[in-house]
Enzyme design. Structure first.
Site, mmCIF file in Angstrom:
data_model
loop_
_atom_site.group_PDB
_atom_site.id
_atom_site.type_symbol
_atom_site.label_atom_id
_atom_site.label_comp_id
_atom_site.label_asym_id
_atom_site.label_seq_id
_atom_site.Cartn_x
_atom_site.Cartn_y
_atom_site.Cartn_z
ATOM 1 N N TYR A 7 0.870 -1.182 0.000
ATOM 2 C CA TYR A 7 0.000 0.000 0.000
ATOM 3 C C TYR A 7 0.905 1.229 0.000
ATOM 4 C CZ TYR A 7 -4.057 -2.869 1.339
ATOM 5 O OH TYR A 7 -5.078 -3.794 1.375
ATOM 6 N N PRO A 52 -12.481 0.308 -1.200
ATOM 7 C CA PRO A 52 -11.717 -0.947 -1.275
ATOM 8 C C PRO A 52 -10.456 -0.997 -0.403
ATOM 9 C CG PRO A 52 -11.414 0.353 -3.269
ATOM 10 C CD PRO A 52 -12.467 1.045 -2.475
ATOM 11 N N LYS A 86 -12.410 -4.918 2.609
ATOM 12 C CA LYS A 86 -13.406 -5.432 3.555
ATOM 13 C C LYS A 86 -14.740 -5.832 2.924
ATOM 14 C CE LYS A 86 -11.027 -5.491 7.175
ATOM 15 N NZ LYS A 86 -10.376 -6.793 7.118
ATOM 16 N N TYR A 102 -7.245 -5.457 9.979
ATOM 17 C CA TYR A 102 -6.977 -5.982 8.639
ATOM 18 C C TYR A 102 -7.276 -7.476 8.563
ATOM 19 C CZ TYR A 102 -4.983 -6.010 3.980
ATOM 20 O OH TYR A 102 -4.831 -6.111 2.613
HETATM 21 C C1 PHB Z 1 -7.221 -6.497 -4.741
HETATM 22 O O1 PHB Z 1 -8.016 -6.292 -5.665
HETATM 23 O O2 PHB Z 1 -6.378 -7.404 -4.819
HETATM 24 C C2 PHB Z 1 -7.245 -5.663 -3.525
HETATM 25 C C3 PHB Z 1 -8.087 -4.565 -3.441
HETATM 26 C C4 PHB Z 1 -8.089 -3.795 -2.301
HETATM 27 C C5 PHB Z 1 -7.241 -4.102 -1.249
HETATM 28 C C6 PHB Z 1 -6.422 -5.199 -1.324
HETATM 29 C C7 PHB Z 1 -6.418 -5.985 -2.468
HETATM 30 O O3 PHB Z 1 -7.208 -3.334 -0.145
#
Ligand code: PHB
Ligand code: APR
Length: 388
Positions: A200, A292, A296, A383
């Site tokens: 991230y 996103p 979650k 998380y």
């Molecule tokens: C993903 O699409 O892989 C994805 C999207 C949002 C997140 C983590 C992974 O926070």
């Protein structure tokens, strides 16, 4: 036709609910407005909390997940000059599993098909009747015929744009919404993931996320203005911008290649209360949307469905309290997960309109996170998923 529970919507919520109920001997049916291929073409996040993994295993759909999913014991946050590794496993004893939502959906379809569960695709004009009374029913058109299903309970699992939530009279609904002033541009590519864990990245040019589906399939995102259009973003421009938002040592390692999917999604937080009305019960995106960041959406759908399945099973055994308490029970977890998604979004995205004060606050927050085990633990426990 008569079934005990009529489930509207054949996304992950509706399919999982159907499976859990049928495994418990309750006769449930799913009405889905789209085709199976359409549902399986949707690309969504792929981070599963331990709680969801446990449910899928218990429901008998854990084999492929166990064989093909990746267990992640942590994640990397790079922002404001800090590089913070959040070690989920050390901080909470738990991990997450990377396995695409599309794959979860496919496994659910296969399991339902194997047990001969009725999943009716391309059901048009689904309408809920009598949810407030003792004899609810659902009407729709299927394969050119008008049909009616009488049932004991209706589960509204039909996503944000579905009919279920809107069936609850407007004066009884309280809706809470927060729209973020940007979207996520996502691409899927046959490239190796940047790291073995998700990255991230908070950057003054905007947020970026390096995620994955498997060893050869990556999913990357960039924060973009809502005015941007997918057509304006060539693959080259995407990779170039992603590199700029990563620290140099990571940018160097980024594997690039042609995109096989590219789309822009707006970000919103939305919660509708209550999640039940008479014999109608909402679950998943029908009742709430999270941005996103933190992945979650699917996990919240799963906790709703878990609570609802257990409540319906108890109801058929003569215990009415769990179903009466479903909305409050589900909402308590929904609000906490929404808070987490909102706070991750807030910490890592750029909000140019809000000026330098917020940017400094974000810097202070990331610095605090980097130096505090307590702060890292708080992030990690959210998380990996709060307990059900
Ligand atoms: C993903 O699409 O892989 C994805 C999207 C949002 C997140 C983590 C992974 O926070
Ligand atoms: N009649 C029948 N089906 C409907 C109707 C309707 N009127 N309206 C919508 N549907 C179907 C949609 O076609 C979709 O397949 O309901 C399904 C809802 O699925 P999702 O939108 O995937 O929602 P949900 O199952 O709650 O899953 C939540 O999946 O959508 C992601 O971001 C979301 O990750 C989260 C999780």
């Amino acid at each position: 036709m008569r079934h005990q529970v009529c489930i509207i919507g054949g996304g992950p919520s509706g399919l999982l609910l159907c499976l859990l109920l049928r495994r418990a001997g309750i006769d449930a049916v799913v009405l889905e407005q789209r085709s199976r291929d359409y549902v399986l073409a949707r690309i969504r996040a792929g981070v599963l909390e331990q709680g969801l993994v446990d449910i899928l295993r218990a429901a008998g759909v854990g084999q492929r997940l166990d064989a093909e999913g990746f267990v992640h014991d942590g994640t990397l946050i790079v922002a404001h000059g800090q590089r913070v590794h959040i070690d989920f496993k050390a901080l909470t004893g738990k991990s997450v599993t990377i396995y695409g939502q599309t794959e979860v959906t496919r496994d659910l379809y296969d399991a339902l098909e194997a047990m001969g569960a009725p999943v009716l695709h391309e059901a048009e004009g689904v309408t809920i009747h009598g949810a407030k009374g003792d004899a609810p029913f659902v009407t729709f058109r299927h394969q050119g015929q008008d049909k009616r299903i009488d049932c004991d309970y209706i589960a509204g699992c039909d996503g944000f744009h579905g009919v279920s939530r809107r069936t609850i009279p407007e004066r009884l609904r309280r809706q809470f919404e927060h729209v973020y002033p940007f979207g996520w541009l996502g691409i899927l590519s046959h490239t190796a993931p940047l790291q073995h864990e998700l990255v991230y990245a908070g950057h003054e040019r905007g947020f970026a996320l390096c995620s994955m589906r498997n060893a050869g399939l990556s999913r990357h995102y960039l924060q973009v203005p809502l005015t941007d259009r997918v057509e304006d973003w060539s693959d080259e421009a995407f990779w170039k911008e992603l590199r700029r938002r990563l620290p140099p040592e990571l940018a160097e390692q980024l594997a690039t290649g042609p995109s096989i999917e590219k789309s822009i999604a707006p970000l919103r937080s939305f919660i509708s209360e209550p999640m039940s009305w008479g014999r109608l019960f909402l679950a998943g995106d029908a009742a709430h949307i999270v941005p996103p960041t933190g992945a979650k959406g699917l996990n919240l759908a799963a906790s709703d469905v878990w609570y609802l399945s257990q409540a319906l099973i108890a109801q058929y055994q003569g215990d009415e309290a769990p179903l009466a308490g479903y909305s409050a029970q589900a909402l308590a977890r929904v609000w906490k997960a929404s808070r987490f998604s909102w706070s991750m979004t807030r910490m890592l995205h750029s909000f140019p309109a809000e000026g330098a004060f917020l940017a400094r606050m974000q810097g202070a927050e990331v610095e605090y996170l980097a130096g505090s085990v307590a702060a890292q633990t708080a992030l990690a426990e959210n998380y990996v998923g709060l307990p059900y």
